[in-house]
Write an enzyme that holds these catalytic residues in place. Structure first.
Site, PDB file in Angstrom:
ATOM      1  N   LYS A  88      16.880  -0.335  -0.940  1.00  0.00           N
ATOM      2  CA  LYS A  88      16.674   0.539   0.204  1.00  0.00           C
ATOM      3  C   LYS A  88      15.458  -0.009   0.940  1.00  0.00           C
ATOM      4  CE  LYS A  88      15.022   4.083   2.633  1.00  0.00           C
ATOM      5  NZ  LYS A  88      13.689   4.096   3.267  1.00  0.00           N
ATOM      6  N   GLY A 124       5.723   3.659  -3.851  1.00  0.00           N
ATOM      7  CA  GLY A 124       5.446   4.440  -2.653  1.00  0.00           C
ATOM      8  C   GLY A 124       4.576   5.643  -2.949  1.00  0.00           C
ATOM      9  N   SER A 125       4.795   6.705  -2.206  1.00  0.00           N
ATOM     10  CA  SER A 125       3.939   7.891  -2.287  1.00  0.00           C
ATOM     11  C   SER A 125       4.344   8.800  -3.450  1.00  0.00           C
ATOM     12  CB  SER A 125       4.021   8.682  -0.985  1.00  0.00           C
ATOM     13  OG  SER A 125       5.321   9.264  -0.839  1.00  0.00           O
ATOM     14  N   GLU A 174       6.260   3.862  -9.084  1.00  0.00           N
ATOM     15  CA  GLU A 174       4.812   3.756  -8.903  1.00  0.00           C
ATOM     16  C   GLU A 174       4.462   4.658  -7.727  1.00  0.00           C
ATOM     17  OE1 GLU A 174       1.698   0.699  -6.945  1.00  0.00           O
ATOM     18  OE2 GLU A 174       3.189  -0.225  -8.275  1.00  0.00           O
ATOM     19  N   GLU A 233      -5.662  10.280  -3.729  1.00  0.00           N
ATOM     20  CA  GLU A 233      -5.683   9.005  -3.019  1.00  0.00           C
ATOM     21  C   GLU A 233      -5.671   9.221  -1.512  1.00  0.00           C
ATOM     22  OE1 GLU A 233      -3.114   4.809  -2.826  1.00  0.00           O
ATOM     23  OE2 GLU A 233      -2.204   6.629  -3.633  1.00  0.00           O
ATOM     24  N   CYS A 237      -2.416  -0.544  -3.511  1.00  0.00           N
ATOM     25  CA  CYS A 237      -2.258   0.541  -4.477  1.00  0.00           C
ATOM     26  C   CYS A 237      -3.375   0.544  -5.518  1.00  0.00           C
ATOM     27  CB  CYS A 237      -0.900   0.446  -5.166  1.00  0.00           C
ATOM     28  SG  CYS A 237      -0.567  -1.166  -5.904  1.00  0.00           S
ATOM     29  N   GLY A 246       7.256  11.220  -2.071  1.00  0.00           N
ATOM     30  CA  GLY A 246       8.569  10.604  -1.986  1.00  0.00           C
ATOM     31  C   GLY A 246       9.100  10.174  -3.339  1.00  0.00           C
ATOM     32  N   GLY A 247       8.226   9.583  -4.152  1.00  0.00           N
ATOM     33  CA  GLY A 247       8.651   9.129  -5.467  1.00  0.00           C
ATOM     34  C   GLY A 247       9.046  10.266  -6.376  1.00  0.00           C
TER      35      GLY A 247
END
Length: 504
Positions: free
Chosen positions: A165, A220-221, A244, A372, A281, A224-225
């Site tokens: 994706k 990603g975030s 992650e 973060e 990250c 979203g993750g």
């Protein structure tokens, strides 16, 4: 009706070109089924390693075009992107070598022994690919953690077809890299369907829910993750989701270290937190510094270095807005000072900075400082003694990294105790260094306790391939029916553990 996917220049915020259309449910289904149908073609390890090497060669051959496309969509700069491309091709070749060697198959053979109590049957164990892997590209690494990146490379090495994706920040780069990987497959004699790309938010959701997708990798975030992780777990047949999500990457500077080299630590911190406009990250997001003269010298050095950093362009306008808002919210918390104010630069840039807060005043209303903030900013917590520092560290959730800066004289039990305090917080613990930069090496671990990652696996290094495999043991199977790697003759010389003895 599907929406068009545009390549956008973050330096101007303007569309560059229409790259593709967002994939609907039918297209996702078609792509996944096509990938599933050709999974058997990856069974030959020789072809798999040849594919990985051919992909690396083609990316190198088209390096100028790839870097140009990625820079136009991310503003990360040709220098940074050339280095990232070199990292990407290196890890493709590293996984090709691992496929050739076959150690990742983790073969264990125990011959039958009727003399044991109870008697032991003949057992032969190895690892087999899970099936189609869904890969969710990262925003901040358009190459190394995207279409041709580590998730894709390790999944192909395991023998799994990949459906990526693409990240909306670099769709043209994604299509270019996917075309090169499919060309590598064709030139190797493999079906092009072993690698595919889809675009769009809805496509990402459909992908993790598709019954023929066997596992997923995400960078990603947290928001979203976690949504995709929950969707993977809620399926009628849940699948592994290796995500992650986010990390603060704490740094603890001892009083002796600050006294010994305050200026060097301050300058090093500035370089790490501003690298890539703070969009790594592993950026150090929380730094514990001693109060007093050594700490003041460190902050003076940090102030000078950060102030000399030019404003930079972030990956997209949404991230820029979130950064500006996040910095402002942190600066407004009680007891927080901003020696160098981070925030908006010009219309499309941001400026770097940092905030400070005393550990003694760190309370429940400072929770935002433990989250973060993606971009070039860090939080410096000033402590008066070890107890204050450890109290702040005790509030942290899981991280990718944790760093300890020591003086040359600190090599005894007290320093070992501090290292032990940091170990539960992260998957990689550094001493006297900076966490930005993740070496691609067999011993690397890029992961950590939740929410840094959703599993205990690594997404970087040779063991990343283990995420896409499952063990199978054959009991009393005739030799001629077994895979060649499991037969006594071991014609390919694969490393194995046979009756407790290392072979190969």
């Amino acid at each position: 009706m599907t929406a068009p996917v545009w390549s956008v220049d973050p330096r101007t915020g303007k569309n560059r070109e229409h790259v593709a259309d967002e994939a609907g449910a039918e297209e996702v289904d078609h792509v996944v089924r096509a990938a599933h149908a050709v999974r058997g073609a990856l069974a030959d390890r020789t072809l798999r390693s040849a594919l990985l090497r051919a992909a690396a060669d083609l990316l190198d051959e088209h390096a100028e075009h790839v870097v140009e496309a990625a820079d136009a969509e991310t503003a990360l700069g040709p220098g940074r992107l050339s280095g990232e491309l070199a990292r990407t091709t290196y890890q493709l070749r590293a996984f090709a070598k691992a496929v050739d060697e076959g150690g990742f198959l983790d073969i264990r053979i125990d011959h039958a022994d009727a003399g044991l109590t109870p008697p032991r049957p003949d057992l032969r164990r190895w690892k087999v690919p899970l099936g189609v892997v869904a890969v969710y590209s990262a925003s901040n690494f358009p190459l190394a953690f995207s279409v041709p990146g580590g998730d894709t490379a390790s999944a192909l090495a395991a023998g799994c077809p990949v459906v990526v994706k693409a990240h909306p920040d670099h769709p043209a780069t994604s299509e270019l890299c996917a075309a090169l990987l499919r060309r590598a497959a064709a030139e190797t004699g493999l079906p092009e369907e072993v690698v595919a790309v889809v675009h769009g938010f809805d496509a990402g959701v459909e992908l993790v829910r598709h019954p023929l997708v066997a596992a997923a990798g995400f960078t990603g975030s947290i928001r979203g993750g976690r949504a995709l992780f929950d969707a993977a777990a809620a399926r009628p047949k849940p699948i592994p989701f290796h995500g992650e999500l986010g990390s603060l990457n704490p740094v603890l500077v001892t009083e002796a270290a600050a006294a010994e080299r305050a200026e060097a630590i301050g300058a090093g911190l500035a370089g790490s937190l501003t690298m890539g406009v703070g969009q790594f990250c592993t950026k150090p997001g929380l730094v514990l510094v001693p109060e007093g003269e050594p700490g003041e010298r460190l902050l003076k050095s940090l102030t000078a270095a950060v102030s000399d950093t030019e404003p930079g362009v972030m990956l997209d306008a949404r991230m820029r807005d979130a950064f500006v808002a996040g910095v402002a919210a942190r600066a407004q918390l009680p007891g927080v000072d901003s020696p160098v104010t981070a925030g908006a630069g010009s219309e499309h840039t941001v400026s770097a900075g940092y905030v400070t807060v005393p550990a003694a005043g760190f309370g429940d209303d400072h929770g935002l400082l433990l989250e973060e903030c993606f971009g070039p900013v860090t939080v410096v917590v000033r402590y008066t003694d070890a107890a204050e520092a450890l109290d702040v560290l005790g509030r942290l959730e899981g991280n990718l990294t944790a760093t300890l800066h020591l003086a040359e004289s600190e090599r005894g039990a007290d320093a070992a105790a501090l290292l032990a305090e940091l170990t539960p917080l992260a998957g990689r613990v550094l001493v006297d260094g900076w966490p930005t930069g993740v070496a691609v090496a067999p011993a690397q671990h890029h992961g950590g306790p939740y929410p840094a990652t959703t599993s205990t696996s690594t997404s970087v290094g040779g063991t990343a391939v283990e995420r896409w495999l499952r063990p199978v043991a054959y009991q009393n199977a005739p030799q001629e029916l077994l895979p060649e790697e499991l037969r006594d003759a071991n014609p390919h010389g694969v490393p194995r553990l046979v009756d407790g003895v290392r072979e190969g």
